[in-house]
Design an enzyme around this catalytic site. Structure first.
Site, PDB file in Angstrom:
ATOM      1  N   MET A 192     -22.791 114.357  13.069  1.00 47.07           N
ATOM      2  CA  MET A 192     -23.810 113.265  11.681  1.00 47.07           C
ATOM      3  C   MET A 192     -25.134 113.031  11.610  1.00 47.07           C
ATOM      4  O   MET A 192     -25.481 112.670  10.322  1.00 47.07           O
ATOM      5  CB  MET A 192     -23.523 111.238  11.709  1.00 47.07           C
ATOM      6  CG  MET A 192     -22.203 110.766  12.703  1.00 47.07           C
ATOM      7  SD  MET A 192     -21.987 111.047  10.432  1.00 47.07           S
ATOM      8  CE  MET A 192     -23.140 109.494   9.659  1.00 47.07           C
ATOM      9  N   CYS A 193     -26.028 114.065  12.453  1.00 46.37           N
ATOM     10  CA  CYS A 193     -27.391 113.862  12.357  1.00 46.37           C
ATOM     11  C   CYS A 193     -27.109 115.530  11.703  1.00 46.37           C
ATOM     12  O   CYS A 193     -28.782 115.052  10.278  1.00 46.37           O
ATOM     13  CB  CYS A 193     -27.806 114.772  13.693  1.00 46.37           C
ATOM     14  SG  CYS A 193     -26.469 116.448  14.375  1.00 46.37           S
ATOM     15  N   THR A 194     -26.386 116.033  10.850  1.00 44.89           N
ATOM     16  CA  THR A 194     -26.443 117.207   9.339  1.00 44.89           C
ATOM     17  C   THR A 194     -26.613 116.394   8.365  1.00 44.89           C
ATOM     18  O   THR A 194     -27.309 116.262   7.837  1.00 44.89           O
ATOM     19  CB  THR A 194     -25.237 118.376  10.244  1.00 44.89           C
ATOM     20  OG1 THR A 194     -25.562 118.330  10.690  1.00 44.89           O
ATOM     21  CG2 THR A 194     -25.377 119.246   9.066  1.00 44.89           C
TER      22      THR A 194
END
EC number: 6.2.1.64
Lengths: 517, 461
Positions: B227-229
């Site tokens: 998700m952070c990507t």
């Protein structure tokens, strides 16, 4: 109208366009295939070519449909050219010259060899297929088939860490890991990290790359030491360093040209460029010239990097360094193409798109695919069948295992012999089975003797090849139909690599093998 | 002159064949069969051979069994299903049942050859059955464009889950006597899968050979991007597309409140495509195309007719072998690829001793005493050997059956939890707080298995 049709086609073919692209599809739609004999195997092959959109097909078949044909054939209300292939070979062999590929199914040996000779001389690819009981067999006959887009499964990356080009070196130099904030440090691409630590390693190891396991392990340890530590001295969570460590094994390999590509470069066709030289060889030669003149013995840069933990900006910048170099290299190669063509009196406008147009081809050879070029050359049927050039070694060494698929090849050759002698295949009728077993054994032995093959064929196989009475069971025909269609598509689209040159499928054991005969 | 003679001989021979055909054939069989119809198959059923199974008896009974008695269930009438139905029909199978809840889409037409463009929108099972029944006289394919599921929840039946479910269902039908499986309760399962130019086919004898779950690690779950990507560090065009799909769509609800993204709706894909392009240009990422967008959103697997033909053929050959004993069955896994030449690899997949589906023993779970229910759930879904989707956990406490966890999807009415606590609170409790003891047995239900799976909790300190 046209736009709607195009959109509908794109939707319909979406799942396969993702495999061979629009240009592959175009090649398929411009092809005209000839199928000889619309047996179950034949129609299955055809179905698997019609479904993906083959441009045109012609069926040559002199047989009348029988009850048993309708029993194993899903498509038996086709119109075929009601001439036997033998008749065409007698009267109009050039009939076959117009096709992109000829697929011959369930051919008697004599017809097969005759057709093979015509197609070999006309340089039309020939795919021979046969379903015989629970055995399927394919033979590809093509003089030379070049592949630019082989789509290899597990290709190594082209990162140039062992010899970074100037722009890459400058980009690496622009990083100073020691002065970075944690956020930047943890989001620096592993390629940069490995490059930086490699520089450190060089200064302590006489400018030699880590070579063996011990050295690579020491290098990995160097990387581990490079991970930032928190205030307690414990290593921070830096996934990019983990990636660097994981990739040490492959990233530090020396960049070099594979033997496959070297072989292509040393071909005669590559050496002697003439006005008739096909596009593939002109372009291969251009890359070879690049390697010698501009690339320091290395191929043009591929230009892609794998995804890796990094912030967007750092990743994109690094990716662009590789991309721009690839474009630069491609333009140098294209200049070599132009000068090669000039040297044989042809004027080609500059730039790759125009080169493709000039050659009327859908591919260019560039850094993207240069490492994966393949050339497939199959021996002719004459060479396979001639006593002087039969591949004895391959046959005898495979037969060290008496159940190797090679025994099935020998049996197929034997039943062809049987047919020549008795005008029918063994065991077609129940009353024939018993006596045909001993007659077939005679054929097997005479075959082995004639070719000087000191191998032993188990009686079980002789029995089985009588028992099956040259039946063409649908599921085996369907298996071969799938295999053959895809090989045909490879020939037509010039993508992916065709087999070379004899494929045997054993449905009894669900095993297969490919022999080069 | 010699040539004429040859041709003359040939013509006579063909005529002779037709005559002999009638003599060899005997009387015409039932169901509107014509002379010679099953000649190709009869060679294998009415003659002895060196490679048949010991219990094989040449004769007319086996063909009769195929034609009149053998009942076969085909799951899926898509790429593999269409090929399978044809193959089975032309191999003598007549009593065929086909299940498929899907309807025909235009993108199916490059390989699912029982369908035409006029059929788009109709249920696959129905159209497939119609086609085969009319093309192969005597064949009786019964379609099931639905599948009755015992669970009351609405679920999307992803193909792989269906496989595991069927695997579990067949295992549940087994009878054991003194720990040994009663062979008459075994229903063989032949499973095939394809992806691009690769495929596999396997034969499963539930309770005897490796089942689907025994080799679950061969099918690792699809990897989703972190998700952070997606949220803050996109690098690939795929990240931009997932950003539009996962984050922007729920936020902006571009086609109305509560309207979820439909991968088959070109307008929806177009919206995602444009948003993905905007995101990509923000980060100087190239490569976002409509085709890529559709591929990512729909999790498209590339597919061609040829691979499906090969794998379905291998599966049908095995069905024929099992039904007739005419040859030894595949033991038990075949892998195929025709990217570079043609490659097959055949091996015997081994049973897993503690397989959660077929080993009949409760699965051991080890957790520290401070672990939370959340950790158990995470293990059940993320472990490569279990890969559950949304497990429901019950256990017996103080003689009463208690629901520990149940994820509710698409159900409007509220559920009463045994603990009168909301699920989000429940999952943060430890074993001790829930009243679970070392050795506690948990019964887990999930869409991947028709039977509950028993687990035994072991707390380590």
């Amino acid at each position: 109208g046209m736009a709607a049709n195009k959109a509908a086609k794109e939707q319909k073919y979406d799942r396969q366009l993702r495999l061979w692209g629009d240009h592959g599809q175009e090649a398929l739609e411009n092809a005209h295939v000839c199928l000889v004999n619309a047996t179950a195997t034949g129609t299955e092959i055809l179905k698997n070519l019609v479904l993906p959109g083959i441009g045109a097909f012609t069926i040559v078949d002199g047989h009348k449909v029988s009850g048993e044909d309708v029993g194993n054939n899903f498509f038996l209300s086709t119109n075929s050219i009601g001439k036997a292939p033998d008749k065409l070979l007698d009267n109009d062999p050039e009939f076959f010259h117009r096709f992109s590929l000829v697929i011959g199914v369930q051919l008697p040996e004599s017809t097969c060899l005759r057709l093979g000779a015509v197609l070999w001389n006309a340089e039309v690819p020939f795919l021979v297929c046969r379903t015989y009981g629970l055995v399927g067999c394919m033979r590809l006959v093509v003089r030379e088939h070049t592949v630019v887009e082989s789509h290899p499964d597990n290709a190594l990356e082209d990162l140039r860490l062992d010899q970074p080009f100037t722009e890459l070196k400058n980009h690496i130099d622009s990083y100073d890991l020691d002065s970075m904030e944690k956020k930047d440090h943890s989001h620096t691409p592993w390629i940069i990290i490995v490059a930086k630590f490699l520089e450190k390693w060089y200064s302590e190891h006489n400018f030699q790359m880590p070579k063996n396991y011990k050295e690579k392990e020491a290098f990995r340890e160097l990387l581990r030491q490079g991970i930032l530590k928190n205030e307690n001295g414990a290593p921070e969570d830096e996934e990019n360093f983990d990636e660097a460590i994981k990739n040490v094994n492959t990233a530090l390999n020396a960049t070099k040209i594979s033997s496959t590509v070297e072989d292509i470069f040393s071909c005669d066709l590559c050496d002697n460029i003439t006005a008739q030289t096909p596009a593939f060889w002109v372009m291969a030669r251009a890359v070879r010239d690049f390697v010698r003149d501009d690339g320091n013995g290395i191929l043009p840069v591929r230009g892609t990097i794998p995804d890796m933990i990094a912030d967007s900006e750092k990743f994109i910048k690094l990716q662009n360094v590789y991309r721009e170099k690839a474009l630069q290299d491609a333009s140098v190669v294209s200049k070599h193409v132009e000068s090669l063509l000039q040297s044989v009196g042809k004027v080609c406008p500059p730039g790759y798109l125009l080169i493709m147009k000039f050659f009327k081809c859908v591919f260019i050879i560039s850094g993207k695919n240069a490492a994966f070029l393949r050339v497939v050359r199959c021996r002719s049927l004459e060479e396979e069948y001639s006593i002087e050039s039969v591949n004895k070694d391959e046959i005898t060494s495979c037969m060290d295992n008496p159940d190797s698929e090679m025994v099935l090849y020998l049996m197929l050759r034997s039943i062809d012999r049987f047919y020549q002698q008795h005008s029918h295949y063994p065991g077609v009728y129940d009353y024939q089975v018993e006596e045909d077993i001993s007659r077939l054994k005679v054929c097997v032995n005479s075959l082995l003797q004639e070719y000087g093959l000191s191998v032993s064929v188990k009686d079980d196989y002789i029995h089985e090849f009588c028992r099956c009475g040259s039946a063409e069971p649908h599921t085996v025909a369907a298996f071969l139909g799938g295999c053959a269609a895809q090989e045909a598509i490879k020939i037509i689209t010039q993508q992916f690599v065709p087999f070379n040159n004899t494929f045997i499928y054993n449905a009894m054991t669900q095993t297969s093998a490919t022999f080069q005969l | 002159f010699a040539l004429c003679l040859f041709r003359e001989k040939k013509r006579r021979k063909i005529e002779a064949l037709s005559e002999k055909m009638a003599v060899d054939e005997g009387h015409v069989a039932c169901g509107g069969d014509w002379d010679g119809r099953w000649n190709h198959l009869k060679k294998f059923l009415e003659r002895s051979g060196p490679f048949t199974l010991p219990d094989f008896e040449p004769g007319t009974e086996t063909l009769q069994f195929l034609l009149e008695t053998c009942k076969i269930l085909v799951i899926g009438a898509g790429g593999l299903g269409c090929e399978l139905l044809k193959n089975l029909a032309l191999s003598g199978f007549r009593n065929i049942h086909v299940v498929d809840m899907d309807t025909i889409d235009i993108s199916n037409l490059n390989r699912q050859f029982l369908f035409r463009s006029k059929d788009v929108g109709r249920p696959k099972a129905e159209v497939a059955a119609e086609f085969v029944n009319s093309r192969v006289p005597g064949c009786n394919v019964t379609p099931y464009p639905y599948f009755r599921v015992e669970l009351r929840l609405t679920l999307t039946f992803e193909y792989f889950i269906a496989r595991r479910w069927m695997n579990g269902m067949l295992i549940s039908l087994l009878n054991y006597e003194n720990g040994v499986v009663d062979q008459s309760t075994i229903i063989p399962l032949i499973d095939g899968g394809t992806e691009g130019f690769k495929g596999n086919a396997r034969v499963i004898l539930p309770g005897m050979t490796a089942c689907i779950d025994c080799t679950l690690e061969l099918y690792p779950p699809q990897i989703n991007f972190p998700m952070c990507t997606i949220a803050s560090m996109p690098r690939l065009p795929e990240h931009c597309i997932e950003f539009a799909r996962i984050l922007q769509w729920p936020k902006e609800e571009p086609f109305g409140d509560g309207v979820s993204l439909d991968g088959d709706n070109p307008e929806h894909i177009q919206w995602v495509f444009m948003k993905a392009q905007e995101r990509a240009s923000e980060f100087n990422i190239t490569g976002v195309t409509y085709r890529l967008t559709q591929g990512v959103v729909k999790r498209v697997i590339p597919a061609v007719a040829s691979t499906n033909a090969v794998i379905a053929a291998a599966c049908a050959t095995e069905a024929f072998k099992i039904a007739t004993s005419a040859y030894v069955t595949l033991n038990n896994y075949l892998v195929f690829s025709d990217v570079d030449g043609l490659y097959t690899y055949t091996f015997e997949a081994e049973r897993k001793e503690n397989c959660s589906a077929c080993s009949q023993v409760p699965q051991d779970l080890q957790f520290s005493s401070s672990a939370k229910l959340q950790d158990v759930l995470q293990y059940l879904t993320e472990s490569t050997s279990l890969q559950m989707k949304s497990p429901a956990i019950t256990t017996t406490l103080q003689g009463k059956n208690k629901t520990l966890y149940l994820q509710v999807i698409n159900i409007k009415r509220s559920l009463v939890f045994s603990f009168s606590l909301s699920p989000s609170v429940l999952v943060s409790l430890t074993g001790a707080e829930l009243g679970l003891a070392d050795g506690q047995e948990l019964a887990v239900a999930d869409v991947t298995t028709p039977q509950t799976v028993l687990f035994k909790l072991n707390f380590t300190s």
